[in-house]
Design a protein around this motif. Structure first.
Motif, short mmCIF file in Angstrom:
data_model
loop_
_atom_site.label_atom_id
_atom_site.label_comp_id
_atom_site.label_asym_id
_atom_site.label_seq_id
_atom_site.Cartn_x
_atom_site.Cartn_y
_atom_site.Cartn_z
N LEU A 207 0.87 -1.18 0.00
CA LEU A 207 0.00 0.00 0.00
C LEU A 207 0.91 1.23 0.00
O LEU A 207 1.14 1.86 1.03
CB LEU A 207 -0.94 -0.04 1.20
CG LEU A 207 -1.81 -1.30 1.27
CD1 LEU A 207 -2.61 -1.35 2.56
CD2 LEU A 207 -2.74 -1.39 0.06
N THR A 208 1.44 1.54 -1.16
CA THR A 208 2.52 2.51 -1.27
C THR A 208 2.13 3.91 -0.82
O THR A 208 2.97 4.66 -0.31
CB THR A 208 3.05 2.55 -2.71
OG1 THR A 208 1.96 2.84 -3.60
CG2 THR A 208 3.66 1.21 -3.09
N ALA A 209 0.87 4.30 -1.02
CA ALA A 209 0.46 5.66 -0.65
C ALA A 209 0.50 5.87 0.86
O ALA A 209 0.53 7.01 1.33
CB ALA A 209 -0.95 5.94 -1.18
N MET A 210 0.51 4.78 1.63
CA MET A 210 0.54 4.90 3.09
C MET A 210 1.94 5.14 3.62
O MET A 210 2.14 5.23 4.84
CB MET A 210 -0.08 3.65 3.72
CG MET A 210 -1.53 3.42 3.33
SD MET A 210 -2.30 2.01 4.14
CE MET A 210 -2.60 2.69 5.78
N ALA A 258 -6.57 2.17 -3.45
CA ALA A 258 -6.97 3.33 -4.24
C ALA A 258 -6.18 4.58 -3.90
O ALA A 258 -6.27 5.59 -4.59
CB ALA A 258 -8.47 3.60 -4.05
N GLY A 259 -5.39 4.51 -2.84
CA GLY A 259 -4.52 5.62 -2.49
C GLY A 259 -5.17 6.61 -1.55
O GLY A 259 -6.23 6.38 -0.99
N GLY A 260 -4.49 7.72 -1.37
CA GLY A 260 -4.93 8.75 -0.45
C GLY A 260 -3.78 9.68 -0.12
O GLY A 260 -2.75 9.68 -0.80
N GLU A 261 -3.94 10.47 0.94
CA GLU A 261 -2.94 11.46 1.33
C GLU A 261 -2.33 11.10 2.67
O GLU A 261 -3.05 10.75 3.62
CB GLU A 261 -3.57 12.85 1.41
CG GLU A 261 -4.18 13.33 0.10
CD GLU A 261 -3.15 13.46 -1.01
OE1 GLU A 261 -2.00 13.87 -0.70
OE2 GLU A 261 -3.48 13.15 -2.17
N LEU A 262 -1.00 11.18 2.76
CA LEU A 262 -0.29 10.91 4.00
C LEU A 262 0.17 12.22 4.63
O LEU A 262 0.78 13.06 3.95
CB LEU A 262 0.92 10.01 3.74
CG LEU A 262 1.71 9.56 4.98
CD1 LEU A 262 0.86 8.61 5.83
CD2 LEU A 262 3.01 8.87 4.57
#
Length: 460
Positions: A207-210, A258-262
């Motif tokens: 989960l790369t976006a995390m 689906a990704g997101g913002e860290l």
């Protein structure tokens, strides 16, 4: 959990100490330091379950009336036939299965030189050179083991993690190793979703976006879907406390892909949480700053430039869980000798998203007897009674501590497996404490030698 306080003390020449407890978690329990100290080992009255009884088999000391079952030990054959049970048993969670069954998903904090790797299984292996991962144990309602198999393989240094509201486990890699390091063929330092019931539903997808950093644990806000993450770093610059805002906040298996913002937490005027020493100290203007490069392609996140106002760091950020309307997280210890702004022997913090408020709710401090419980809190969970269960990761005897709703600290379990010598005994720390969905069994790991216990008895 890769570098314990015991190891740090040995490097710095410091002396291990016992720990006293101060502070209170308002939503779970209240009390005083005096009450906690008086309840240390015997826990009279309503607090705890009485003195620990030495185990004649030399595995796990428990209060009278409690008993344990060994569910799994490192080096034994997996019931799936996939290989041997790996060692370094770490973070863990229990999930309800069909027809009253329980699924345990268990981390293995294996490094590149691990003696018994998590066996590589087609379809659920990330990096064939990674030796860490998770195994899953399936049990009936009486803790009889029905199956044990690999749940994800090819990861590295799987330390802790946390459950999701939709019944999966997020396993965290506590490393920042890149491809080409230690023989790895892929970058590591990610979170992976694991389905203990059917591992192929989640596969082995980072989960790369995390973020890519030395993860420790996570907790999910069931209302907003926001995921909070701790970073375990014992050398400067120390770790950060993060939140991940998912693009699909309603969740479900695979939704985090689906990704997101860290973002990382900034407490104005507090560059290092160790300077806060008084239980009850509160900060009402917590800010969240976007992480410049969550993938850490060139520079590790905690080294990155967060702007003129900086960011808030803390040494050894470890356990993390959601309780009531807040997220709680642990700083296992801090030492000036290795770069912290101040010393402490453990803190538990509470962040209330609705108020943007951060509060120091528990502080551990020096006492006189290292054999008493309460040093370097690590994995932590809510007990069915509403109090806490805390895994120790320090020097001397190792305990699972309970903290009641009334503020009493007591020893729930003590490790009896001596991994040292008769003259210089040593005990492996506990990890992965969790409860069955019905609250009737406490599951816990001994990290070394890797052992998973089911503890039953007259729970309050």
């Amino acid at each position: 959990m890769s570098a314990t306080r015991r190891q740090i003390l040995a490097r710095t020449g410091a002396t291990a100490a016992g720990i006293a407890f101060t502070g209170a978690v308002s939503e779970l329990f209240t009390g005083t330091a005096a009450a906690a100290t008086a309840a240390r080992e015997s826990a009279p009255g309503r607090g705890g379950y009485g003195p620990l009884v030495p185990d004649p088999d030399g595995l796990l000391d428990l209060p009278e009336g409690f008993r344990y079952t060994v569910l799994s030990r490192e080096g034994e054959p997996l019931r799936s036939g996939e290989g041997l049970v790996p060692g370094s048993h770490d973070g863990m969670a229990a999930f309800a299965g069909h027809r009253g069954r329980v699924h345990l998903v268990r981390n293995h904090e294996n490094h590149a030189d691990a003696r018994i790797p998590v066996p590589a299984v087609p379809g659920i292996t990330y990096d064939p050179m990674g030796r860490g991962g998770c195994t899953a144990i399936e049990m009936d309602g009486r803790n009889n083991v029905l199956g044990e198999r690999v749940a994800i393989a090819g990861t590295a240094v799987n330390c802790a993690g946390g459950p999701t509201p939709w019944g999966t486990w997020l396993t965290c890699e506590e490393t920042e190793a890149k491809a080409g390091t230690d023989g790895y063929t892929k970058d590591h330092g990610y979170i992976f979703e694991v389905d203990g019931d059917d591992p192929r539903r989640t596969g082995a997808v980072p989960l790369t976006a995390m973020g890519r950093f030395a993860h420790e644990a996570i907790a999910v806000d069931p209302g907003s879907g926001i995921v909070y993450e701790t970073e375990d770093a014992f050398e400067k610059p120390f770790g950060l406390f993060y939140r991940f805002l998912p693009r699909k906040p309603r969740g479900g298996i695979g939704s985090l892909r689906a990704g997101g913002e860290l973002e990382a937490m900034r407490v104005p005027g507090v560059p290092d949480l160790s300077v806060v020493q008084e239980a009850g100290a509160t900060f009402d203007r917590v800010e969240w700053v976007p992480v410049p490069d969550p993938s850490a392609k060139e520079t590790g996140i905690r080294f990155q430039d967060f702007g003129r106002r900086g960011i808030t760091h803390a040494q050894k950020l470890e356990g993390c869980y959601w309780g009531g309307s807040a997220v709680y997280f642990v700083s296992s210890f801090a030492q000036r000798a290795i770069g912290s702004a101040a010393d402490h022997f453990g803190q538990v913090w509470r962040y209330e998203p609705g108020r943007r408020r951060l509060t120091l709710v528990i502080v551990f401090g020096p006492d006189t007897d290292v054999q008493l419980p309460g040093e370097s809190p690590d994995n932590i969970c809510l007990a069915p009674s509403g109090g806490l269960m805390v895994c120790e990761d320090g020097g001397g005897a190792q305990h699972v501590l309970g903290v009641t709703r009334h503020g009493e600290v007591y020893a729930m379990a003590r490790g009896a497996q001596n991994i040292g010598t008769p003259d210089r005994p040593e005990w492996g720390e506990f990890a992965g404490v969790t409860f069955a969905p019905d609250g009737g069994t406490m599951y816990v790991n001994c990290y070394k030698p890797g052992t998973t216990f089911a503890v039953t008895g007259p729970w309050h």
